[in-house]
Scaffold this active site. Structure first.
Site, PDB file in Angstrom:
ATOM      1  N   GLU A   1      -3.468   8.723   7.958  1.00  0.00           N
ATOM      2  CA  GLU A   1      -4.875   8.396   7.661  1.00  0.00           C
ATOM      3  C   GLU A   1      -5.383   9.103   6.407  1.00  0.00           C
ATOM      4  O   GLU A   1      -6.485   9.648   6.382  1.00  0.00           O
ATOM      5  CB  GLU A   1      -5.785   8.706   8.866  1.00  0.00           C
TER       6      GLU A   1
HETATM    7  C1  LIG Z   1       3.927   9.299  12.001  1.00  0.00           C
HETATM    8  C2  LIG Z   1       3.228   8.375  11.063  1.00  0.00           C
HETATM    9  C3  LIG Z   1       2.427   7.366  11.558  1.00  0.00           C
HETATM   10  C4  LIG Z   1       1.818   6.445  10.690  1.00  0.00           C
HETATM   11  N1  LIG Z   1       1.140   5.358  11.198  1.00  0.00           N
HETATM   12  C5  LIG Z   1       0.784   4.357  10.342  1.00  0.00           C
HETATM   13  C6  LIG Z   1       0.282   3.119  10.839  1.00  0.00           C
HETATM   14  O1  LIG Z   1       0.138   2.929  12.048  1.00  0.00           O
HETATM   15  N2  LIG Z   1      -0.005   2.139   9.959  1.00  0.00           N
HETATM   16  C7  LIG Z   1       0.148   2.309   8.620  1.00  0.00           C
HETATM   17  O2  LIG Z   1      -0.119   1.388   7.868  1.00  0.00           O
HETATM   18  N3  LIG Z   1       0.584   3.490   8.105  1.00  0.00           N
HETATM   19  C8  LIG Z   1       0.913   4.503   8.940  1.00  0.00           C
HETATM   20  N4  LIG Z   1       1.397   5.692   8.434  1.00  0.00           N
HETATM   21  C9  LIG Z   1       1.434   5.880   7.009  1.00  0.00           C
HETATM   22  C10 LIG Z   1       0.579   7.005   6.529  1.00  0.00           C
HETATM   23  O3  LIG Z   1      -0.753   6.644   6.578  1.00  0.00           O
HETATM   24  C11 LIG Z   1       1.142   7.326   5.149  1.00  0.00           C
HETATM   25  O4  LIG Z   1       2.308   8.032   5.414  1.00  0.00           O
HETATM   26  C12 LIG Z   1       0.289   8.128   4.295  1.00  0.00           C
HETATM   27  O5  LIG Z   1      -0.663   7.322   3.769  1.00  0.00           O
HETATM   28  C13 LIG Z   1       1.080   8.848   3.179  1.00  0.00           C
HETATM   29  O6  LIG Z   1       2.022   8.081   2.529  1.00  0.00           O
HETATM   30  P1  LIG Z   1       3.492   8.675   2.248  1.00  0.00           P
HETATM   31  O7  LIG Z   1       4.005   9.309   3.481  1.00  0.00           O
HETATM   32  O8  LIG Z   1       4.297   7.600   1.657  1.00  0.00           O
HETATM   33  O9  LIG Z   1       3.248   9.834   1.201  1.00  0.00           O
HETATM   34  P2  LIG Z   1       3.065   9.699  -0.377  1.00  0.00           P
HETATM   35  O10 LIG Z   1       2.069   8.670  -0.693  1.00  0.00           O
HETATM   36  O11 LIG Z   1       4.404   9.581  -0.995  1.00  0.00           O
HETATM   37  O12 LIG Z   1       2.447  11.106  -0.743  1.00  0.00           O
HETATM   38  C14 LIG Z   1       3.237  12.289  -0.862  1.00  0.00           C
HETATM   39  C15 LIG Z   1       2.333  13.470  -1.174  1.00  0.00           C
HETATM   40  O13 LIG Z   1       1.643  13.253  -2.401  1.00  0.00           O
HETATM   41  C16 LIG Z   1       0.255  13.454  -2.229  1.00  0.00           C
HETATM   42  N5  LIG Z   1      -0.469  12.552  -3.113  1.00  0.00           N
HETATM   43  C17 LIG Z   1      -0.306  11.234  -3.304  1.00  0.00           C
HETATM   44  N6  LIG Z   1      -1.190  10.785  -4.192  1.00  0.00           N
HETATM   45  C18 LIG Z   1      -1.968  11.826  -4.562  1.00  0.00           C
HETATM   46  C19 LIG Z   1      -3.054  11.997  -5.464  1.00  0.00           C
HETATM   47  N7  LIG Z   1      -3.560  11.028  -6.151  1.00  0.00           N
HETATM   48  N8  LIG Z   1      -3.588  13.234  -5.578  1.00  0.00           N
HETATM   49  C20 LIG Z   1      -3.090  14.266  -4.889  1.00  0.00           C
HETATM   50  N9  LIG Z   1      -2.068  14.148  -4.035  1.00  0.00           N
HETATM   51  C21 LIG Z   1      -1.510  12.957  -3.870  1.00  0.00           C
HETATM   52  C22 LIG Z   1      -0.010  13.143  -0.756  1.00  0.00           C
HETATM   53  O14 LIG Z   1      -1.167  13.824  -0.319  1.00  0.00           O
HETATM   54  C23 LIG Z   1       1.249  13.685  -0.117  1.00  0.00           C
HETATM   55  O15 LIG Z   1       1.097  15.053   0.100  1.00  0.00           O
HETATM   56  C24 LIG Z   1       1.969   6.614   9.299  1.00  0.00           C
HETATM   57  C25 LIG Z   1       2.747   7.667   8.800  1.00  0.00           C
HETATM   58  C26 LIG Z   1       3.388   8.538   9.653  1.00  0.00           C
HETATM   59  C27 LIG Z   1       4.239   9.618   9.067  1.00  0.00           C
END
Ligand SMILES: Cc1cc2nc3c(=O)[nH]c(=O)nc-3n(C[C@H](O)[C@H](O)[C@H](O)COP(=O)(O)OP(=O)(O)OC[C@H]3O[C@@H](n4cnc5c(N)ncnc54)[C@H](O)[C@@H]3O)c2cc1C
Length: 823
Positions: free
Chosen positions: A502
């Protein structure tokens, strides 16, 4: 009157007018009155007086004549503004428009009206909601065996699933007319808090369908037919929903999903119809492996103009039944040993009819707006409540454990080092519950608090991480060795999940809180942005003129206020209370004025590039957040009738919050060049003003957690503390241990020997021999010893049991039976 006195009087009068944010007219009148006095009393010579009148006329006449002001002053400012401030993108605009501004606006603007905060009604549960918490909610907590779910089944047992469905745990947000429970946001929060204190798998599984997902989207945007079909089935748990937005290439940058849906003709149920051909690859989708209906976000295209003129319609949300031809679903991810269902969903050339779009064809391309609108509500409830519930249970159980567990002949909680961590647990738990109370009250009053929800999500999940670490540190090896007796390990492992979902926390802190807060909560910025890009130039100029001069007055006022507060401390500030919380209101007001000024200075100096200056944005966001957290603590204290016994928690939470608020202000000023140094000289002329909680206060909070008392009971209010559960069992042992402490002293005294506080059953025999305790007291000592050993012991396994994860259920049932016998 001497010149010096006139100058001081003029500065005071005009300063007071600016401080109180008087209108331009009143300020002009004040200036004229002071000049009139100078003229009437001949304070200056004729030449000086003439110069003063000319300066006043040159400045004040155009300012007061709207037509002149707009054309001479506003037009050039507007032209410059348009160059510096780029127009918002459509997705940014949707995010900004999605929410509402509530108490966050008040604390951002430099002069919070505390009466408004006090007048917000205290949260209340209806009789039905209370009955649900006392009935089905307690029952499911007792049924849940987290070790079995996490170690043996990689799922919740079927009886738990069945109970959840039957009692409509997945339907807390669904309206009664569709068979749902239609609970208030506050009630949802209390349910999630209780479940989170027992099992992360349980809380996540219940949290997701009640948060952003098909249920919420359908209620707001679904066609009548979609609502009639899905909502009753979702309410009974016949349908299990999931929502798929994230894809491998688009996590945080969810607006960049590559998943596509192209409008075309295709065959569906043997007929040729107009529909959408989908290609998608989603991951991390909670409940996907068992979902029967999938909410899917994709970008929609209509290259052949089959449904209109637009070729790129934008993000769209549709509902796909699980058996949709071509959809691959069912595989699982394994999120950190907390095996709630989560997995990928993929589809190549999957054809669906247009009426699968949530809200039908007319909602094509409106998916992003729908998501951000719903997210602003769900984000303030689910993860903050799970975190607060977790922290409350951790505070209680760790306090109890600290009294039960002894080392160096003392309960470990009496060691100063442990006190420090215990105090953090207690203070944070009080604060976290305060925040969920205030935020959910806002939602129940009809707000869609997008800034508050980002604040609550970030800070509550971070505080849970801190609380989890503190609890683990205090429990030592007891927290580390996994097994049915370990009530911490799985929660600890799963903590990063809440940090990531989220809106991952680094992004939330650095971009979202202040990024949205600055625009939404500021009284003039949004209006300026909208006016600057208004399609009607004349109307745009009129609105921009009003906003920009309001803004200038606002900055001047915050400057004067920060200056007064810096040099005069809190003397000028009114507080709504006169007890020991008074100083907190005053400090919050002072910090609020500082934030308002610093925010405008940052925007003025950095302009559009502020967006990329994430460290500045993060620190401004921290200030806004701590103002919100502090307000929530004070509000809770008021709402609960100003309970004196709770004051150590209140003091700890407020002092920690104000200290952190001050440190984020100083960090920003120290990293903001010469302007920062100037502001620091105004705001902190005598150095720091807020102190972190003292060792003495830490000691008081730690002591509150280590024995039953009213404040501790209020802290854990609503958590599952029945003896049928692990935390309730530790509570019972705590009571027994406290009850036998005087017996232990009596026996030691009679035996003239200081025994260790172990083998209490043997001590009972000694006491009987010495004739200083009776049989009932001896039995109590024996029971306390059994409980003590149960609490401090950890599990061990045969090698093959660990490999297969077998035996958890039998172990649990044996233990439960033993506890019931003992009770
Ligand atoms: C257990 C779990 C359940 C989930 N459930 C759902 C679901 O039901 N439906 C769904 O659609 N998604 C779901 N998600 C997805 C979740 O919302 C995303 O994982 C989340 O948005 C982060 O994306 P990412 O893991 O690819 O990290 P990335 O986007 O690769 O980010 C990596 C890091 O970079 C940082 N970062 C990225 N951009 C910036 C910026 N501009 N400034 C500063 N920092 C930044 C982030 O904060 C993070 O620390 C789930 C994820 C998990 C792990």
């Amino acid at each position: 009157m001497s010149v010096a006195i006139w100058i001081i009087a003029t500065l005071l009068v005009l300063g007071a007018l600016i401080y109180h944010r008087s209108s331009l007219r009143v300020f002009t009148l004040g200036t004229l009155v002071m000049l009139g006095i100078a003229t009437g009393l001949s304070i200056f010579g004729n030449t000086t007086l003439t110069v003063l009148w000319i300066i006043a006329a040159v400045l004040l006449v155009p300012l007061n004549l709207g037509f002149v002001r707009k054309n001479v002053m506003t037009k050039p400012i507007l032209a410059m503004y348009r160059k510096i401030m780029p127009e918002m993108s459509a997705t940014e605009k949707d995010a900004i428009d999605a929410g509402t501004v509530w108490w966050d606006g008040e604390i951002f603007r430099g002069s919070p009206d505390w009466k408004t905060l006090h007048n917000i009604p205290a949260p209340r549960l209806s009789a039905e909601e209370q009955a649900f918490l006392d009935g089905p909610c307690e029952e499911i907590c007792a049924m849940m065996n987290d070790w079995e779910a996490t170690h043996e089944l990689a799922d919740m047992p079927e009886d738990v699933w069945q109970y959840l469905r039957e009692h409509k745990f997945f339907a807390m947000i669904i309206k009664k007319e569709y068979g749902g429970l239609e609970f208030s946001a506050y009630a949802q929060s209390r349910v999630l808090q209780k479940l989170a204190g027992v099992s992360t798998v349980l809380a996540s599984t219940v949290g997701v369908p009640n948060s952003l997902g098909p249920g919420e989207l359908l209620q707001h945007y679904g066609t009548q037919q979609q609502k009639d079909h899905y909502l009753p089935r979702l309410a009974t748990g016949e349908e299990i929903p999931c929502f798929a937005l994230t894809s491998p290439e688009a996590g945080s940058d969810a607006g960049a999903i590559p998943d596509s849906g192209v409008v075309c003709k295709g065959e569906f149920n043997g007929e040729e119809i107009l529909g959408i051909k989908l290609n998608f690859n989603k991951r991390y989708i909670t409940l996907a492996p068992i979902a029967t209906v999938v909410g899917l976000a994709f970008k929609m295209y209509d290259p052949d103009g089959l449904i209109g003129d637009k070729k790129e319609l934008g993000i769209t949300a549709a509902l796909l039944p699980r058996d949709t031809k071509g959809m691959e679903i069912g595989r699982r991810h394994f999120p950190l040993n907390v095996p709630f269902h989560n997995g990928p969903i993929r589809g190549n050339d999957v054809f669906i009819p247009l009426d699968y779009i949530i809200g039908g064809q007319e909602m094509a391309g409106k998916g992003w707006r729908m998501l951000v609108e719903c997210l602003s509500v769900g984000r303030a409830i689910t993860l903050p409540s799970n975190s607060a519930g977790g922290a409350k249970s951790l505070a209680l159980v760790t306090g109890a454990y600290s009294r039960i567990r002894r080392q160096f002949k003392l309960p470990i909680g009496k060691m100063e080092g442990v006190e420090e961590a215990l105090a953090r647990l207690g203070g944070n738990a009080y604060l976290m519950d305060s925040v969920t109370k205030l935020s959910t009250t806002g939602i129940d009053l009809g707000e869609k608090p997008s800034v508050i929800s980002a604040i609550a999500k970030y800070h509550m999940t971070e505080k849970l991480r801190t609380a989890m670490n503190d609890a683990m540190d205090i429990h030592g090896g007891k927290g580390i060795c996994l097994g049915p007796n370990n009530y911490l390990g799985r929660g600890y492992q799963g903590t990063p999940v809440a940090i990531t979902v989220e809106g991952a926390n680094i992004l939330t802190r650095n971009m979202m809180i202040y990024g949205q807060g600055a625009i939404r909560c500021h009284p003039f910025v949004l209006e300026e942005m909208e006016a600057a890009h208004h399609e009607n130039g004349k109307e745009g100029l009129r609105r921009f003129d009003k906003a920009v001069f309001g803004h200038i007055g606002f900055v001047m006022s915050n400057f004067v206020r920060s200056l007064c507060f810096g040099f005069g401390g809190s003397v000028f500030i009114k507080a709504p209370t006169s007890d020991s919380t008074k100083a907190y209101y005053k400090q919050l007001t002072r910090f609020s004025s500082n934030l308002a000024l610093m925010s405008d200075v940052a925007m003025g100096v950095l302009g559009g590039s502020l967006k990329r200056k994430e460290r500045v944005s993060a620190r401004l966001g921290d200030m806004l957040s701590y103002l919100y957290l502090g307000s929530a603590v004070l509000k809770r204290f008021e709402d609960e009738g100003r309970q004196k016994e709770d004051l150590p928690f209140v003091h700890w939470a407020m002092q920690d919050t104000l200290h952190k608020l001050q440190e984020s202000q100083l960090a920003m000023l120290d990293n903001f060049g010469g302007v920062g140094s100037m502001l620091k000289a105004i705001m902190y002329p005598f150095g720091r003003i807020a102190k972190a909680p003292s060792d003495k206060l830490d000691h008081k909070v730690a002591r509150l957690l280590m024995s039953p008392n009213d404040a501790r009971e209020r802290l854990g209010e609503g958590q599952f503390l029945s003896e049928r559960g692990q935390y309730g069992y530790v509570e019972k042992v705590l009571r027994d241990i406290i009850a036998v402490e005087p017996l232990y002293d009596t026996i030691c005294k009679a035996a003239k020997q200081r025994f260790t506080f172990t083998q209490l059953d043997q001590l009972a025999k000694k006491g009987l021999e010495l004739g200083v305790i009776n049989a009932e007291e001896a039995a109590l000592l024996e029971r306390a010893e059994e409980g003590r050993l149960n609490v401090i012991n950890v599990d061990d396994f045969a090698h093959e049991d660990l490999l297969a994860g077998r035996g958890a259920r039998e172990h649990f049932e044996k233990q439960l039976a033993a506890k019931q016998d003992a009770a």
